[in-house]
Design a protein around this motif. Structure first.
Motif, mmCIF file in Angstrom:
data_model
loop_
_atom_site.group_PDB
_atom_site.id
_atom_site.type_symbol
_atom_site.label_atom_id
_atom_site.label_comp_id
_atom_site.label_asym_id
_atom_site.label_seq_id
_atom_site.Cartn_x
_atom_site.Cartn_y
_atom_site.Cartn_z
ATOM 1 N N PRO A 165 7.730 2.967 10.448
ATOM 2 C CA PRO A 165 6.485 3.687 10.268
ATOM 3 C C PRO A 165 5.336 2.829 9.752
ATOM 4 O O PRO A 165 4.281 3.337 9.428
ATOM 5 C CB PRO A 165 6.856 4.745 9.235
ATOM 6 N N LEU A 166 5.519 1.533 9.682
ATOM 7 C CA LEU A 166 4.484 0.653 9.132
ATOM 8 C C LEU A 166 3.731 -0.129 10.204
ATOM 9 O O LEU A 166 3.095 -1.131 9.897
ATOM 10 C CB LEU A 166 5.105 -0.327 8.122
ATOM 11 N N LYS A 167 3.768 0.299 11.429
ATOM 12 C CA LYS A 167 3.053 -0.415 12.484
ATOM 13 C C LYS A 167 1.541 -0.222 12.343
ATOM 14 O O LYS A 167 0.761 -1.147 12.525
ATOM 15 C CB LYS A 167 3.520 0.069 13.853
ATOM 16 N N TYR A 168 1.132 1.010 12.021
ATOM 17 C CA TYR A 168 -0.284 1.332 11.815
ATOM 18 C C TYR A 168 -0.437 2.038 10.478
ATOM 19 O O TYR A 168 0.486 2.680 9.989
ATOM 20 C CB TYR A 168 -0.809 2.249 12.923
ATOM 21 N N ASN A 169 -1.629 1.928 9.906
ATOM 22 C CA ASN A 169 -1.930 2.680 8.693
ATOM 23 C C ASN A 169 -3.326 3.293 8.728
ATOM 24 O O ASN A 169 -3.764 3.918 7.773
ATOM 25 C CB ASN A 169 -1.741 1.813 7.442
ATOM 26 N N TYR A 188 -7.549 9.428 9.404
ATOM 27 C CA TYR A 188 -6.799 9.449 8.144
ATOM 28 C C TYR A 188 -6.108 8.098 7.997
ATOM 29 O O TYR A 188 -6.010 7.334 8.963
ATOM 30 C CB TYR A 188 -5.803 10.618 8.056
ATOM 31 N N ILE A 189 -5.683 7.798 6.785
ATOM 32 C CA ILE A 189 -4.962 6.558 6.528
ATOM 33 C C ILE A 189 -3.664 6.885 5.794
ATOM 34 O O ILE A 189 -3.504 7.998 5.265
ATOM 35 C CB ILE A 189 -5.792 5.528 5.721
ATOM 36 N N LYS A 190 -2.751 5.931 5.785
ATOM 37 C CA LYS A 190 -1.514 6.045 5.007
ATOM 38 C C LYS A 190 -1.362 4.788 4.164
ATOM 39 O O LYS A 190 -1.733 3.699 4.589
ATOM 40 C CB LYS A 190 -0.292 6.173 5.923
ATOM 41 N N LEU A 209 -1.261 -3.281 4.988
ATOM 42 C CA LEU A 209 0.038 -3.706 5.494
ATOM 43 C C LEU A 209 0.193 -5.214 5.372
ATOM 44 O O LEU A 209 -0.773 -5.958 5.476
ATOM 45 C CB LEU A 209 0.184 -3.305 6.970
ATOM 46 N N TYR A 210 1.428 -5.638 5.152
ATOM 47 C CA TYR A 210 1.761 -7.050 5.213
ATOM 48 C C TYR A 210 1.781 -7.470 6.686
ATOM 49 O O TYR A 210 1.980 -6.642 7.574
ATOM 50 C CB TYR A 210 3.129 -7.317 4.578
ATOM 51 N N THR A 211 1.637 -8.742 6.956
ATOM 52 C CA THR A 211 1.625 -9.219 8.340
ATOM 53 C C THR A 211 2.954 -8.950 9.034
ATOM 54 O O THR A 211 2.989 -8.757 10.243
ATOM 55 C CB THR A 211 1.299 -10.721 8.417
ATOM 56 N N TRP A 212 4.038 -8.898 8.282
ATOM 57 C CA TRP A 212 5.343 -8.681 8.897
ATOM 58 C C TRP A 212 5.651 -7.195 9.123
ATOM 59 O O TRP A 212 6.662 -6.865 9.719
ATOM 60 C CB TRP A 212 6.456 -9.320 8.085
ATOM 61 N N ASP A 213 4.786 -6.298 8.664
ATOM 62 C CA ASP A 213 4.963 -4.870 8.933
ATOM 63 C C ASP A 213 4.499 -4.582 10.354
ATOM 64 O O ASP A 213 3.307 -4.379 10.609
ATOM 65 C CB ASP A 213 4.143 -4.030 7.948
ATOM 66 N N THR A 214 5.432 -4.568 11.296
ATOM 67 C CA THR A 214 5.034 -4.418 12.698
ATOM 68 C C THR A 214 5.784 -3.318 13.436
ATOM 69 O O THR A 214 5.566 -3.121 14.619
ATOM 70 C CB THR A 214 5.246 -5.747 13.458
ATOM 71 N N PRO A 254 -5.542 -4.482 6.480
ATOM 72 C CA PRO A 254 -4.808 -5.564 5.799
ATOM 73 C C PRO A 254 -4.552 -5.211 4.331
ATOM 74 O O PRO A 254 -5.147 -4.290 3.790
ATOM 75 C CB PRO A 254 -5.741 -6.762 5.929
ATOM 76 N N LEU A 255 -3.700 -5.951 3.712
ATOM 77 C CA LEU A 255 -3.314 -5.732 2.324
ATOM 78 C C LEU A 255 -4.545 -5.727 1.417
ATOM 79 O O LEU A 255 -5.337 -6.672 1.426
ATOM 80 C CB LEU A 255 -2.342 -6.839 1.895
ATOM 81 N N LEU A 256 -4.694 -4.655 0.619
ATOM 82 C CA LEU A 256 -5.848 -4.524 -0.274
ATOM 83 C C LEU A 256 -5.450 -4.460 -1.747
ATOM 84 O O LEU A 256 -6.309 -4.288 -2.597
ATOM 85 C CB LEU A 256 -6.632 -3.242 0.076
ATOM 86 N N THR A 257 -4.179 -4.589 -2.059
ATOM 87 C CA THR A 257 -3.694 -4.438 -3.426
ATOM 88 C C THR A 257 -4.318 -5.483 -4.344
ATOM 89 O O THR A 257 -4.200 -6.686 -4.099
ATOM 90 C CB THR A 257 -2.155 -4.559 -3.474
ATOM 91 N N PRO A 258 -4.982 -5.032 -5.420
ATOM 92 C CA PRO A 258 -5.608 -5.992 -6.330
ATOM 93 C C PRO A 258 -4.587 -6.653 -7.260
ATOM 94 O O PRO A 258 -3.521 -6.097 -7.519
ATOM 95 C CB PRO A 258 -6.578 -5.117 -7.140
#
Length: 171
Positions: free
Chosen positions: A78-82, A150-152, A70-75, A112-116
């Protein structure tokens, strides 16, 4: 002697492009677009009195489009938790979910964001969740616990659900 040096140079000139050409043909591993997780380990750390105080729960993950995190601004939902964690205890041989003291503070978490960077977005790695057993002791009626995880990803694709083995903790 001169023939040997010449042979070595010619060999390197011919072998290097051949090796580089062959390695360029290897295709990267492709993972499904939905995240996939597996249980990878559980350890505890004891406090000075010998009771389990912290637990480290480890999962491994793969994702084909690299959009885990998630980005820091995703709060907000449905993006509060992943990262979703059900904390279970065993009472009278039955699995019972441990409810957090404050429902506003669940056992869920944020990856946190993991996108390579780059074109290949396939990712593979491990995530370790630190669980405060010290604070959970008051909620536990049993010394035998387990977890469901599980994760999303950011597209809200849900991974498989992993059920850990049972763990006996010293409380």
């Amino acid at each position: 002697m001169f023939a040997m040096k010449l042979f070595t140079k010619i060999s390197l000139i011919l072998i290097f492009p051949l090796f580089a050409g062959l390695t360029g043909c290897i295709k990267p591993v492709q993972y499904p677009l939905e995240p996939h997780i597996e249980y990878a380990g559980f350890t505890t750390i004891r406090d000075i009195s010998g009771k389990d105080s912290l637990a480290m729960l480890k999962i491994s993950y793969t994702d084909g489009d690299g959009n885990i995190g998630l980005y820091t601004w995703d709060t907000v939902e449905p993006l509060k938790y992943n990262y979703y964690l059900k904390f279970m205890q065993y009472i009278n041989k039955e699995q019972v979910e441990v409810e957090p003291v404050d429902p506003a503070i669940p056992f869920n978490g944020r990856i946190p964001l993991l996108t390579p960077a780059g074109r290949n977005k396939n990712i593979k790695g491990e995530i370790t969740d630190t669980i405060q057993l010290y604070f959970a002791r008051t909620l536990l009626q049993s010394d035998t616990i387990s977890f469901e995880i599980y994760i999303k990803d950011r597209d809200q694709n849900k991974s498989n659900v992993v059920e850990t083995p049972m763990f006996v903790i010293k409380k």
